[in-house]
Design a protein around this motif. Structure first.
Motif, PDB file in Angstrom:
ATOM      1  N   SER A 100       0.820  -1.215   0.000  1.00 42.08           N
ATOM      2  CA  SER A 100       0.000   0.000   0.000  1.00 42.08           C
ATOM      3  C   SER A 100       0.850   1.259   0.000  1.00 42.08           C
ATOM      4  N   ASP A 101       0.292   2.285  -0.616  1.00 43.42           N
ATOM      5  CA  ASP A 101       0.997   3.562  -0.721  1.00 43.42           C
ATOM      6  C   ASP A 101      -0.023   4.679  -0.899  1.00 43.42           C
ATOM      7  N   GLU A 102       0.404   5.927  -0.638  1.00 40.14           N
ATOM      8  CA  GLU A 102      -0.517   7.057  -0.765  1.00 40.14           C
ATOM      9  C   GLU A 102       0.084   8.167  -1.615  1.00 40.14           C
ATOM     10  N   VAL A 103      -0.820   9.009  -2.115  1.00 38.83           N
ATOM     11  CA  VAL A 103      -0.425  10.139  -2.956  1.00 38.83           C
ATOM     12  C   VAL A 103      -1.243  11.355  -2.520  1.00 38.83           C
ATOM     13  N   ILE A 205       3.732  -1.900   3.853  1.00 36.53           N
ATOM     14  CA  ILE A 205       3.242  -0.522   3.793  1.00 36.53           C
ATOM     15  C   ILE A 205       4.422   0.403   3.534  1.00 36.53           C
ATOM     16  N   ASP A 206       4.282   1.282   2.551  1.00 36.11           N
ATOM     17  CA  ASP A 206       5.331   2.267   2.332  1.00 36.11           C
ATOM     18  C   ASP A 206       5.342   3.178   3.561  1.00 36.11           C
ATOM     19  N   GLN A 207       6.443   3.131   4.283  1.00 33.54           N
ATOM     20  CA  GLN A 207       6.472   3.694   5.638  1.00 33.54           C
ATOM     21  C   GLN A 207       6.357   5.212   5.665  1.00 33.54           C
TER      22      GLN A 207
HETATM   23 MN    MN Z   1       4.735   6.524  -0.074  1.00 39.41          MN
END
Ligand code: MN
Length: 315
Positions: A100-103, A205-207
Motif C-alpha cells: 500500500s501507498d498514498e499520494v 506498507i510504504d512507511q
Molecule cells: Mn509513499
C-alpha cells in the motif's frame, strides 16, 4: 478473471497480429506490439515476447498459440534480489503480498488517495513486463497507461479522502499521519476481504511513520490488519505490490485533479509551490473564497499566500 501468459517468438506474434486483424485495438500500451479484443478475451502482445490473455476465453485463445505450462516456468531474472532491510523477512520481494501507498499528502490541491493491491508471486514477472516500477520514474502519461492495464489484473482498493472531508477532520485536530494510517488500514482490510479465503504472505506498507505510531493511530478502529504487516521506506523498490499501489494511487489523484480543473475552468497545478498560490488566487477571484475548502488542503501555508495575492490585486 482468467489470465494466461505465453512466451512466444516474434514471428509467431506477427502471425497472431494477422490472425486477430479484425479485432485489433487502437490502444497504445507501453512496450506492446499489438492489443486485440475478441468477444471474451483481451490479448496483449509485448516486444519481449510475452503475450497476455485476459478474460473468460483466455485459456481457449492462448491454446491456439502455445501452452502456458511450458512457457511460464522461467526462473526469475537477475532482478530478483531478495532485499532484506531492517525487520523485513528475507525474500519478501518474491512473496505473494499486499502493498500500500498514498499520494497527495504534499499537494495543496486535491485529495489524499491511498491504494492497497494484492500481487501474487506468479504475477510479479507479468507486472514487470507491463512496466510497473517506482512511480517516481514515470510521467503522468505512463502512469495512466500502466494503471489502465493493471487495474483489471490485480485486486486493489482505493480510498479517496476528498478535500472537504480532509479539512473537516484536520480542523477537528486529527494529524495527517493518523488520517493516512486509517486510510491504509481500510484499504488493506478491503483487499484482504476481496481475496479471502486466500491470505497474503506479507503486507508491506510504504512507511510514513514508525510501526508503533501507526498502530497507535489505529487504536480506535474496529478492525485492524496486523498479521504479517511490515513497514519500509522506499517500499516501491522492495515489492511490486507497493509500486503498483503507488501507480494506481497516482492515477486516481491525476483523475481527481482533472475533475477539479474542469470545475475551476483552468488547469489546476500539483505540488505546493508558488504556482498553486497563483492558481488558488485565480480560483478565489472567479468563484469566491467559499469554494476553497472543496479544492485545497486549507491548513497549508498556501492558503494565506493565495489570499495575500488576492488582496494585492484588489488594492
Ligand atoms: Mn509513499
Amino acid at each position: 478473471m482468467g489470465n494466461v501468459v505465453l512466451n512466444l517468438e516474434m514471428n509467431k506474434i506477427m502471425e497472431m497480429r494477422n490472425f486477430y486483424g479484425k479485432n485489433l485495438l487502437d490502444k497504445n500500451i507501453p512496450g506492446s506490439v499489438f492489443a486485440a479484443k475478441t468477444s471474451a478475451c483481451m490479448i496483449t502482445a509485448y516486444k519481449s515476447g510475452k503475450v497476455l490473455f485476459q478474460g473468460n476465453d483466455s485459456e481457449k485463445e492462448a491454446g491456439r498459440w502455445g501452452s502456458a505450462s511450458a512457457s511460464s516456468k522461467k526462473p526469475s531474472s537477475s532482478h530478483s534480489k531478495s532485499v532484506a532491510k531492517g525487520d523485513l523477512p528475507t525474500g519478501i520481494g518474491q512473496m505473494s503480498a499486499i502493498g500500500s501507498d498514498e499520494v497527495g499528502t504534499g499537494d495543496f490541491f486535491g485529495p489524499i488517495t491511498v491504494v492497497a493491491t494484492y500481487v501474487k508471486k506468479e504475477n510479479i514477472p507479468l507486472l514487470k513486463e507491463l512496466g510497473v516500477r517506482d512511480s517516481k520514474d514515470l510521467n503522468d502519461e505512463k502512469i495512466i497507461a500502466i494503471a489502465k492495464v493493471i487495474k483489471d489484473i490485480i485486486p486493489f482498493s482505493l480510498m479517496t479522502l476528498k478535500n472537504e472531508k480532509y479539512n473537516q477532520v484536520q480542523q477537528s485536530g486529527m494529524s495527517q499521519g493518523k488520517m493516512k494510517a486509517i486510510l491504509h488500514n481500510q484499504a488493506i482490510l478491503n483487499v484482504l476481504d476481496k481475496i479471502s479465503p486466500e491470505k497474503p504472505e506479507a503486507i508491506l506498507i510504504d512507511q510514513f511513520v514508525q510501526g508503533s505510531t501507526y498502530f497507535q493511530h489505529l487504536k480506535s478502529q474496529k478492525a485492524i490488519a496486523k498479521e504479517n504487516v511490515y513497514f519500509s521506506t522506499k517500499a516501491e523498490g522492495i515489492h511490486l505490490a507497493v509500486a503498483a499501489a503507488s501507480i494506481l494511487a497516482r492515477y486516481a489523484f491525476i483523475q481527481y485533479i482533472d475533475k477539479l480543473s474542469e470545475a475551476a475552468g483552468f488547469k489546476i497545478p500539483k505540488g505546493a509551490g508558488a504556482q498553486v498560490d497563483v492558481a488558488a488566487a485565480k480560483l478565489i477571484m472567479s468563484k469566491g473564497r467559499d469554494i476553497l475548502p472543496s479544492f485545497v488542503k486549507l491548513h497549508f501555508a498556501n492558503s494565506d499566500k493565495a489570499m495575500a495575492l488576492v488582496n494585492k490585486k484588489r488594492n
